[in-house]
Design a protein around this motif. Structure first.
Motif, mmCIF file in Angstrom:
data_model
loop_
_atom_site.group_PDB
_atom_site.id
_atom_site.type_symbol
_atom_site.label_atom_id
_atom_site.label_comp_id
_atom_site.label_asym_id
_atom_site.label_seq_id
_atom_site.Cartn_x
_atom_site.Cartn_y
_atom_site.Cartn_z
ATOM 1 N N LYS A 38 0.825 -1.207 0.000
ATOM 2 C CA LYS A 38 0.000 0.000 0.000
ATOM 3 C C LYS A 38 0.854 1.249 0.000
ATOM 4 O O LYS A 38 1.709 1.409 0.855
ATOM 5 N N PRO B 217 -0.698 7.799 1.528
ATOM 6 C CA PRO B 217 -2.016 8.313 1.158
ATOM 7 C C PRO B 217 -2.036 9.240 -0.042
ATOM 8 O O PRO B 217 -2.908 9.161 -0.884
ATOM 9 N N GLU C 279 -1.785 7.013 -3.285
ATOM 10 C CA GLU C 279 -2.620 5.833 -3.466
ATOM 11 C C GLU C 279 -3.517 5.964 -4.694
ATOM 12 O O GLU C 279 -4.101 7.006 -4.958
ATOM 13 N N PRO D 119 -6.830 4.255 -6.984
ATOM 14 C CA PRO D 119 -8.020 3.432 -6.784
ATOM 15 C C PRO D 119 -7.740 1.982 -7.153
ATOM 16 O O PRO D 119 -6.951 1.687 -8.036
ATOM 17 N N GLN E 119 -17.674 12.925 -2.874
ATOM 18 C CA GLN E 119 -16.341 12.539 -3.273
ATOM 19 C C GLN E 119 -16.348 11.677 -4.534
ATOM 20 O O GLN E 119 -15.338 11.115 -4.899
ATOM 21 N N GLU F 298 -2.549 9.461 9.966
ATOM 22 C CA GLU F 298 -3.352 8.751 8.970
ATOM 23 C C GLU F 298 -4.078 7.541 9.550
ATOM 24 O O GLU F 298 -5.102 7.106 9.037
ATOM 25 N N THR G 115 -9.298 13.530 5.765
ATOM 26 C CA THR G 115 -9.288 12.896 4.442
ATOM 27 C C THR G 115 -9.152 13.956 3.366
ATOM 28 O O THR G 115 -9.653 15.077 3.508
ATOM 29 N N ASP H 23 -9.930 13.948 -0.646
ATOM 30 C CA ASP H 23 -10.549 13.140 -1.707
ATOM 31 C C ASP H 23 -10.805 11.724 -1.230
ATOM 32 O O ASP H 23 -10.614 10.742 -1.950
ATOM 33 N N LYS I 169 -9.189 9.982 0.961
ATOM 34 C CA LYS I 169 -8.011 9.229 1.395
ATOM 35 C C LYS I 169 -7.483 9.816 2.696
ATOM 36 O O LYS I 169 -7.412 11.029 2.846
#
Length: 603
Positions: free
Chosen positions: A478, A481, A484, A486, A498, A546, A582, A584, A586
């Motif tokens: 991962k 943030p 990242e 989709p 969003q 986060e 967050t 968007d 994330k």
């Protein structure tokens, strides 16, 4: 078996910090061919050796007894000579203050005034002790200070600092790096140490090194709390304190005068400098390093060190080597070939291991992993609180014993009444501490049960075999943030606001509190019965990571006076749970809106 470098009585296992003097290593001490204990070892740069350090380091041995074996200078301090002189002391998990500042700046984690004062308090205590013994430091800087993962500080270069200072003329590289802290060469040794202390405090507050030369008063006037991610100017009392340390006007005449002013700034202001807050910050900042150190140390405890004994000389290979720290040991071609072969084999093992991690390992619920990490961090906080409470209880017991002795010896009726009143107050504090200790023990037991239950669930999830068709592309770790992307294979529902963010305007939602821990009414306010007939309010905001963990608490509007309301609200905020901010959709780091804590009136 790990790879170690022999240096005198020690096997250097890992370099923990690098600085103008050289490096600090985690080292292994063995008995026979078995692990005995860990230690910290300071090695020195080639520049200092060329300046003559190797001929003078033994002088530090005369300073060590003067420092009285105080923990603040490193326990078990030892100096070894030979071809490559070095110093060692008992192992303390942590990092240098310079590393702390650099990482907090890079990670953009706020470092508040309370944290800065906690650090400077520990360093100042060391300087005061040195001056009381007639010893000056001379080269104090963030590289001199070791900060444990539990928030305590040590001045680990104290025994040899004066030697380093005398060699700086022949060590230009080191002198240049230390220049911001050495700007009063004409002053007395006491004033030089106090100036360096002020330069360290300035850097802790602003995350900037003190400029060389120029108008330092103008520099202080323009300074802002960048370390706390605020554009506010330095608080007035901190600005005045720094002025006396860094400017020639109104210097402290004695260490006693300096210490009295430091205590006034620490305890009469609106701050809460505690090792508990600092420990929480250190565990947040260096969580990965702490875990990595613990894993490596556990492996080192189980190693077989026969290759590093006299009987094992002939068994040494490229995987277990003994060499001088200055890097001038000869290497044969056969050893290089062996090392290449071993390195290739290790690379193959690593690749296979990574392949298993990314493609063959069953997936574990990220929420479960996050919850387990939060439980472990909370357990650390509770254990630190327990340690603080135990220390307070011991101090109260010692104080009570002293008062009882004074009561038995005094013949004055007025004095007996005064001491008896103090004993009654001490008894109330004792009962309150016992109540807090009991609550803490209950919380710790519950926390351990929760952690064990969640660990069992995680283990069960890892062993469960799930038959699924292969994904169209290999799963990757991962990303952060902000990077990242989709994942079509695992769609996550998002609010309508969003669904289609535009590139021109990111949708930013602030962090929010999920559950608010109630604050405890301050013990000091209860004892003094200060304004108990009115409600008190503390407004603050929390900087959330986060993962939803509170990283920093900033008091917006507190309760005047040192009655403990602000500290109680901060403690409650650290015990509360949060959802991250967050952007968007994330998770990112960010502040919560203002949160109000109400302390209801008491009859």
């Amino acid at each position: 078996m790990g790879t170690y470098t022999r240096l005198g009585s020690y096997l250097l296992a890992s370099e923990l910090a690098s600085d103008p003097f050289g490096a600090v290593h985690r080292a292994v001490i063995i008995t026979g061919n078995s692990f005995d204990r860990h230690g910290l070892v300071r090695t020195f740069s080639e520049e200092l050796f060329q300046a003559g350090l190797n001929t003078r380091l033994a002088e530090a041995g005369r300073v060590v007894p003067l420092l009285g074996g105080a923990r603040i200078f490193g326990l078990g301090y030892r100096i070894e000579g030979g071809k490559t002189p070095h110093v060692a002391w008992d192992y303390v998990p942590g990092r240098s203050l310079a590393q702390l500042i650099d990482k907090a700046r890079q990670e953009q984690i706020p470092f508040g005034v309370d944290h800065a004062l906690t650090v400077i308090q520990g360093v100042a205590q060391g300087i005061v002790q040195m001056q009381a013994k007639g010893v000056s430091h001379g080269v104090l800087s963030p590289h001199s200070v070791w900060v444990s993962f539990e928030g305590a500080t040590q001045i680990v270069d104290a025994p040899y600092a004066a030697i380093i200072k005398s060699l700086l003329a022949k060590a230009p590289a080191a002198k240049q790096k230390l220049a911001p802290y050495l700007q009063m060469p004409e002053a007395s040794p006491v004033q030089q140490d106090l100036f360096a202390l002020g330069a360290v405090l300035y850097e802790l507050l602003t995350f900037e090194r003190l400029p060389l030369g120029g108008d330092l008063e103008a520099v202080l006037d323009k300074a802002t709390l960048k370390a706390a991610q605020e554009e506010a100017p330095l608080p007035a009392e901190i600005r005045a304190f720094l002025g006396r340390l860094l400017l020639s006007r109104q210097p402290f005449a004695t260490m006693e005068a300096f210490n009295a002013e430091l205590e006034r700034v620490l305890y009469d202001g609106e701050y809460s400098p505690t090792t508990f807050n600092m420990a929480f910050f250190m565990h947040t900042l260096f969580r990965e390093e702490n875990d990595r150190d613990a894993t490596a140390m556990k492996a080192e405890q189980g190693d077989n060190y026969i290759a590093y004994t006299a009987a094992g000389e002939t068994l040494r290979s490229g995987a277990t080597r003994v060499e001088h720290i200055d890097g001038h040991a000869e290497s044969q071609a056969s050893q290089k070939n062996s090392t290449l072969l071993i390195g290739g084999g290790l690379a193959a093992v690593v690749i296979l291991g990574l392949g298993y991690m990314f493609f063959g390992r069953p997936k574990v619920d990220p929420a479960m992993q996050k919850q387990l990490a939060e439980l472990q961090l909370l357990k650390v906080q509770i254990e630190q609180q327990k340690s603080d409470l135990d220390a307070k209880a011991k101090a109260e017991a010692d104080k009570t014993a002293l008062l009882q002795k004074q009561l038995a010896e005094t013949k004055s009726v007025e004095e007996k009444v005064r001491i008896q009143k103090q004993l009654e107050e001490a008894q109330q504090r004792k009962l309150e501490l016992e109540r807090q200790q009991k609550q803490n023990e209950q919380r710790l037991a519950e926390q351990k049960q929760n952690e064990q239950r969640l660990a069992e669930q995680k283990k069960a999830a890892e062993t469960k075999v799930v038959a699924l068709p292969p994904p169209p592309a290999p799963e990757i770790p991962k990303p952060q943030p902000m990077q990242e992307a989709p994942k079509p294979a695992v769609p996550t529902p998002a609010p309508a606001t969003q669904a289609a963010p535009t590139a021109a305007a990111a949708v930013l939602e602030p962090a929010r509190m999920i559950s608010q821990a109630p604050p405890a009414y301050p013990l000091r306010a209860s004892q003094l019965r200060w304004e108990m007939n009115v409600d008190h309010f503390v407004r603050l905001k929390v900087f959330v990571g986060e993962q939803g963990q509170p990283l920093k608490v900033s008091v917006v509007e507190g309760v005047q006076g040192a009655y403990g309301f602000d500290e109680a609200a901060i403690d409650a905020a650290n015990k509360s749970t949060f959802a991250p901010a967050t952007r968007d959709g994330k998770p990112v780091r960010g502040w919560t809106p203002e949160i109000t804590y109400k302390f209801q009136r008491r009859r």
